[in-house]
Design an enzyme around this catalytic site. Structure first.
Site, PDB file in Angstrom:
ATOM      1  N   SER A 216      31.505  97.813  57.819  1.00 35.47           N
ATOM      2  CA  SER A 216      31.036  97.456  56.482  1.00 35.47           C
ATOM      3  C   SER A 216      30.100  98.529  55.934  1.00 35.47           C
ATOM      4  CB  SER A 216      30.366  96.073  56.527  1.00 35.47           C
ATOM      5  OG  SER A 216      30.176  95.558  55.232  1.00 35.47           O
ATOM      6  N   ASP A 347      40.228  90.788  52.253  1.00 33.58           N
ATOM      7  CA  ASP A 347      38.785  90.983  52.429  1.00 33.58           C
ATOM      8  C   ASP A 347      38.083  90.765  51.088  1.00 33.58           C
ATOM      9  OD1 ASP A 347      36.160  91.973  52.753  1.00 33.58           O
ATOM     10  OD2 ASP A 347      36.814  93.513  54.165  1.00 33.58           O
ATOM     11  N   HIS A 375      36.756  89.729  56.193  1.00 34.27           N
ATOM     12  CA  HIS A 375      35.731  90.772  56.297  1.00 34.27           C
ATOM     13  C   HIS A 375      35.153  90.767  57.708  1.00 34.27           C
ATOM     14  CE1 HIS A 375      32.913  93.684  54.710  1.00 34.27           C
ATOM     15  NE2 HIS A 375      31.903  93.015  55.229  1.00 34.27           N
TER      16      HIS A 375
END
Length: 409
Positions: A216, A347, A375
């Site tokens: 991320s 996502d 995610h």
């Protein structure tokens, strides 16, 4: 989130169930057993035909692609996501609660002094086996609310161990129990803290290749580092997981939806908690800070926090300027090191239309896109408590990079 194709399947299944239900009214009770059996069969057919798919692999042509085909089978095989967690939100949230911490992963912490007086940390995984001085280093960066103590980070470290890497986790300011010493927090577009940490690793391991794996936010920063440093990069290769390409698209996706907006509330709460911990320290004067503290503590969305805090702290004139600078989709062409980026089309932080498919003419860059995964989810198996798809990809990528650097040495 289900695609139009998925919704078509579900509509057909619903119609079948209704028809069978009507037909069974006049049938004996024993015949009604066929309804759940039929529904189960329909779901199995849907799962096998519409869910189980091979990832889409784009870019990475030539020698690198051949290397991935040889050493990274998970990129080319069908991905079997956990059948009861196909929803993006379920997949994303479940992993945080259900994945077990791998045994025997502990750290030795090394504090890193930063240019403005702030502090970050490098958590070196304690070695089970004695590695040679030239053993490659696996540098791991967590997401915005993560640290070295997260289960998904420890599993990535375990993948490094299995390939004789020396794993180390970079905890950013205020993360992993590191005490804040200045008011400066993270910034997607600024990687000077990361550069300081990498230089520290280089001094400690002068003979080692350094491979980065970022999740991320961590992946966003690693890509930016590769862009900024070009041929001078100390990183020999990078793998990113669930990292956004367009900050504008991410902000729109998570704040313009009644469901997704909860992610923004959660992350905003996390950064405010970190800010509060700094404000509560002795000797901190609110008057000396370059932003309105009371307003910062009242905001509830990440975009609001960026407007009030991030923009003045890092010298941007407006939110649009910051988000444009923090966008990586236009920076792919300048990357000079092998880069593999894995993401899922469902996502909520990375809308599919923000993926830089057309920009990966750079043969160093490979996009790996799965239909499911959410995610940082990528669950697989009936009870996904241990290794996930991305853990396998990480292990295979590290092996491939060993072979790659043997060839180019």
């Amino acid at each position: 989130m289900l695609s139009a194709e998925d919704l078509g399947w579900l509509s057909d299944v619903s119609a079948m169930a209704q028809n069978w239900g009507v037909a069974n009214i006049e049938q004996p009770p024993s015949a009604k057993v066929t309804i759940p059996v039929a529904l189960l069969a329909a779901f199995v057919a849907y799962y096998l035909l519409a869910v189980v798919k091979k990832p889409k692999v784009v870019g990475g042509n030539g020698e690198l692609r051949a290397l991935y085909e040889q050493h990274c089978p998970s990129l080319w095989e069908s991905y079997w996501p956990t059948f009861w967690a196909l929803n993006a939100h379920v997949s994303s949230i479940v992993r945080a609660f259900i994945q077990r911490h791998p045994p025997n992963i502990s750290y030795e912490r090394e504090l890193v002094e930063l240019a403005d007086g702030g502090v970050a940390s490098l958590d070196w995984v304690k070695e089970g086996n004695v590695l040679p001085p030239s053993a490659p280093v696996l540098l791991i960066l967590a997401g915005m609310s993560g640290s070295s103590e997260c289960a998904y980070i420890k599993h990535l470290a375990l993948a490094g161990f299995s390939e004789d890497y020396r794993p180390v986790v970079f905890n950013q300011r205020g993360a992993g129990g590191v005490r804040m010493k200045t008011h400066r927090l993270f910034c997607c577009s600024k990687v000077d803290d990361l550069q300081t940490a990498i230089q520290h690793i280089r001094r400690r391991c002068p003979e080692s290749k350094i491979i980065g794996v970022g999740v991320s936010l961590g992946g966003i920063q690693l890509i930016r580092y590769l862009h900024d440093t070009g041929d001078c990069s100390e990183l020999s290769a990078v793998l990113t997981i669930s990292s956004a390409w367009s900050t504008h698209a991410t902000q729109k996706s998570i704040e313009n939806s009644r469901v997704n907006i909860r992610y923004s509330h959660y992350l905003c709460g996390k950064v405010k908690t970190t800010l509060k911990s700094y404000l509560e320290q002795d000797g901190v004067s609110r008057r000396d800070l370059p932003f309105d503290v009371d307003k910062a503590l009242r905001v509830t969305l990440m975009s609001e926090f960026d407007k009030v805090v991030t923009i003045p702290v890092f010298g941007y004139s407006c939110l649009d300027e910051y988000y444009t600078d923090a966008t990586n989709s236009d920076k792919v062409v300048r990357i000079k090191r092998p880069l593999v980026c894995i993401t899922a089309t469902n996502d909520p932080f990375v809308p599919e239309d923000s993926l830089p498919y057309e920009a990966v003419e750079n043969t160093m860059v490979t996009l790996v896109v799965t239909a499911y995964g959410g995610h940082i989810g990528f669950l697989e198996g009936i009870l996904p408590t241990r290794q996930m798809l991305t853990d396998r990809v990480c292990k295979e990528f590290l092996l491939a990079m060993k072979q790659y650097h043997l060839k180019v040495a």
